[in-house]
Design an enzyme around this catalytic site. Structure first.
Site, mmCIF file in Angstrom:
data_model
loop_
_atom_site.group_PDB
_atom_site.id
_atom_site.type_symbol
_atom_site.label_atom_id
_atom_site.label_comp_id
_atom_site.label_asym_id
_atom_site.label_seq_id
_atom_site.Cartn_x
_atom_site.Cartn_y
_atom_site.Cartn_z
ATOM 1 N N ASN A 159 0.806 -1.235 0.000
ATOM 2 C CA ASN A 159 0.000 0.000 0.000
ATOM 3 C C ASN A 159 0.836 1.282 0.000
ATOM 4 O O ASN A 159 0.378 2.318 -0.467
ATOM 5 C CB ASN A 159 -1.049 -0.004 1.118
ATOM 6 C CG ASN A 159 -0.457 -0.111 2.496
ATOM 7 O OD1 ASN A 159 0.711 -0.458 2.657
ATOM 8 N ND2 ASN A 159 -1.251 0.196 3.501
ATOM 9 N N GLU A 257 4.391 -3.499 12.542
ATOM 10 C CA GLU A 257 3.365 -2.489 12.220
ATOM 11 C C GLU A 257 2.244 -3.256 11.547
ATOM 12 O O GLU A 257 2.307 -3.545 10.357
ATOM 13 C CB GLU A 257 3.913 -1.437 11.265
ATOM 14 C CG GLU A 257 5.087 -0.642 11.782
ATOM 15 C CD GLU A 257 4.693 0.395 12.803
ATOM 16 O OE1 GLU A 257 3.480 0.527 13.089
ATOM 17 O OE2 GLU A 257 5.592 1.057 13.343
ATOM 18 N N CYS A 291 -3.357 1.395 6.731
ATOM 19 C CA CYS A 291 -3.646 0.777 8.031
ATOM 20 C C CYS A 291 -4.155 1.809 9.031
ATOM 21 O O CYS A 291 -4.653 1.444 10.088
ATOM 22 C CB CYS A 291 -2.431 0.040 8.549
ATOM 23 S SG CYS A 291 -0.939 1.012 8.444
ATOM 24 N N GLU A 465 8.071 3.941 14.284
ATOM 25 C CA GLU A 465 8.811 4.381 13.101
ATOM 26 C C GLU A 465 8.705 5.896 12.968
ATOM 27 O O GLU A 465 7.644 6.466 13.208
ATOM 28 C CB GLU A 465 8.269 3.676 11.849
ATOM 29 C CG GLU A 465 8.558 2.177 11.918
ATOM 30 C CD GLU A 465 8.201 1.390 10.668
ATOM 31 O OE1 GLU A 465 8.889 0.394 10.409
ATOM 32 O OE2 GLU A 465 7.246 1.765 9.969
#
Ligand code: ADP
Length: 485
Positions: A159, A257, A291, A465
């Protein structure tokens, strides 16, 4: 390829191991298609265990010299990589849209976002400070230093084909770690283009390796090989759990993640127009395939009908089409499996009493295009309440009190992002503290930036991150106890 690139050499169809472009040992390839047209863009090597092992060994061989460089020396190379990404932003955007489907403007935005991590961590690596701790005995002195963890395996999704790679690799490389990257099979060309630019930037051979092919074999080797000291993964919770289990035998450091089920809450004191604008960005960015996309929209009783009308009106204006063509705001979904999931979620909601007030069907363009959709009268019995739809569907739930909203929002195993619109200061604090997620957007639908820590709680994973915290995931602490002083 037929892509309109200023620099056609950015479109590479080979993997990159130890500073060399490489094919699979078997010579086998996999086709990659453009989701907007169904056309084959090209092929990539179908690699497996043996090639992955070679990449890991090359990374390990490159490690001593790479970690020995000063942070500034590494930063200089990263800075060149950043500059090359920005100089080639248009071409990188075209490659990204062609393989992933998002509108070109969004793709170029992702390139700038992806590059921003390289710039940020190049700077941040100069500030990997240690500590001195007052000794616990008169002759003792205690010093804490931070060191690169070692060879990093990075597994990334389709994505964000560019940014998910830089978000992991920039801090790893800046900290002094070599990387072996496995991009998603759907979107490998953005990754290979990054390798081409890395080569031009002057990374030594073996410091950056990219392999493509069998997820099971490559993932299996990355997680079981003892040389790999760290796995950083972005993708589904299901695959994340497999990688955690596989990495247990060699006790690797992990960052996960994983999936999300973000609530987007509109309280009755919200600025409704701002909330609609935020919902449009949070829900429909990347055609709902992020997400952190709002998966559930919770609207307070008093403003529910007005908000629903305003949102449906805005959604009806979205221009759906091929991302490479001019005015497109909504691209296709990544593949037909994604379309089927969206369709099932809509059908399930309608069967259980929801009403479609915008969209609701496959798009007339065919292929993997789906109409941007808004559902009202949505309840917790419906699949959209519990599963990540990962598509352009906004399901509107109705709630009465703040407590109801928090209970609804937290009724999920996920905890990545949540959003809410409200103005009352007390309410803002209570809701921000009450929501169970790693990220909260307050009166905004966009939360991603390289300067802030991105990551989840619960089954959305762990590790962060971006920001100063993002470096920690690639560092280990060493404590020096000096006696006899
Ligand atoms: P998504 O639902 O976004 O496609 P996945 O978790 O399926 O997320 O995929 C994310 C990344 O993980 C991709 O690069 C994919 O190829 C890889 N992957 C999928 N299955 C495995 C596996 N068993 N081991 C290692 N990597 C995997």
């Amino acid at each position: 390829s037929q892509l309109p690139l200023k620099d056609p050499r950015l479109f590479r169809q080979q993997a990159y191991i130890n500073g060399k472009w490489a094919n699979a040992d078997s010579g086998k390839t996999i086709d990659v298609t453009n989701p907007a047209t169904g056309e084959v863009l090209g092929t990539i090597p179908n690699m497996g265990t043996a090639e992955t092992r070679r990449a890991i060994e090359a990374a390990n061989a490159a490690w001593p010299a790479w970690r020995k460089k000063t942070a500034k020396e590494r930063a200089n190379i990263l800075r060149k990589w950043f500059n090359l990404m920005m100089e080639n932003q248009d071409d990188l955007g075209v490659i990204l849209t062609a393989e992933q489907g998002k509108p070109l403007a969004e793709a170029k935005g992702e390139i700038a976002y992806g590059a921003s991590f390289v710039e940020w961590f190049a700077e941040e690596a100069k500030r990997v400070y240690g500590d001195t701790i007052p000794g616990h005995q008169a002759d003792k002195r205690i010093v804490v230093i931070k060191e690169p963890v070692g060879v990093v395996g990075a597994i990334t999704p389709w994505n964000f084909p560019n940014a998910m790679i830089t978000r992991k690799c920039a801090p790893a490389l800046a900290a002094g770690c070599p990387v072996v990257i496995k991009p998603a099979t759907e979107t490998p060309y953005s990754a290979f283009a990054l390798a081409e630019l890395a080569e031009r930037a002057g990374f030594p051979a073996g410091v950056i390796n990219i392999i493509s092919g069998s997820a099971r074999e490559i993932g299996g080797e990355l997680t079981s090989n003892p040389i790999v000291r760290k796995i950083s993964f972005t993708g589904s919770t299901e695959v994340g759990k497999i990688l955690l289990k596989q990495s247990a035998d060699t006790v690797k450091k992990m960052s996960m993640e994983l999936g999300g089920n973000a609530a987007f809450i509109v309280f009755d004191d919200a600025d409704l127009d701002a909330a609609v604008e935020g919902a449009m960005m949070s829900k429909y960015r990347n055609t709902g395939q992020t997400c952190v996309c709002a998966n559930r929209i919770l609207v307070q009783d008093k403003v529910y009908d007005t908000f629903a009308q305003k949102l449906a009106a805005a959604v009806a204006k979205l221009k759906v089409g091929d991302g490479l063509k001019g005015e497109t705001q909504q691209g296709p979904l990544i593949n037909m499996k994604a379309v089927e999931k969206v369709e099932e979620h809509v059908a399930d909601a309608v069967k259980k009493g929801a009403k479609v007030i915008a969209g609701g069907h496959r798009h007339a363009l065919g292929g993997s295009f789906f109409e941007p959709t808004v559902l009202t009268g949505v309840t917790t019995e419906m699949a959209v309440a519990h599963e990540e739809t990962f598509g352009p569907v906004a399901p509107l739930f109705r709630f009465k009190t703040d407590e109801d909203a928090l209970k609804l929002a937290n009724d999920t195993e996920f905890g990545l992002a949540n959003y809410f619109y409200a103005r009352d200061l007390g309410r803002v604090w209570r809701v921000a503290e009450g929501l169970e997620s790693g990220i909260i957007g307050i009166n905004t639908g966009i939360i991603s930036t390289e300067v802030a820590p991105f990551g989840g709680v619960k089954e959305s994973g762990f590790g962060r991150e971006g920001s100063k915290y993002g470096m920690d995931d690639f560092l280990v602490i060493k404590y020096l106890c000096m006696g006899g002083v």
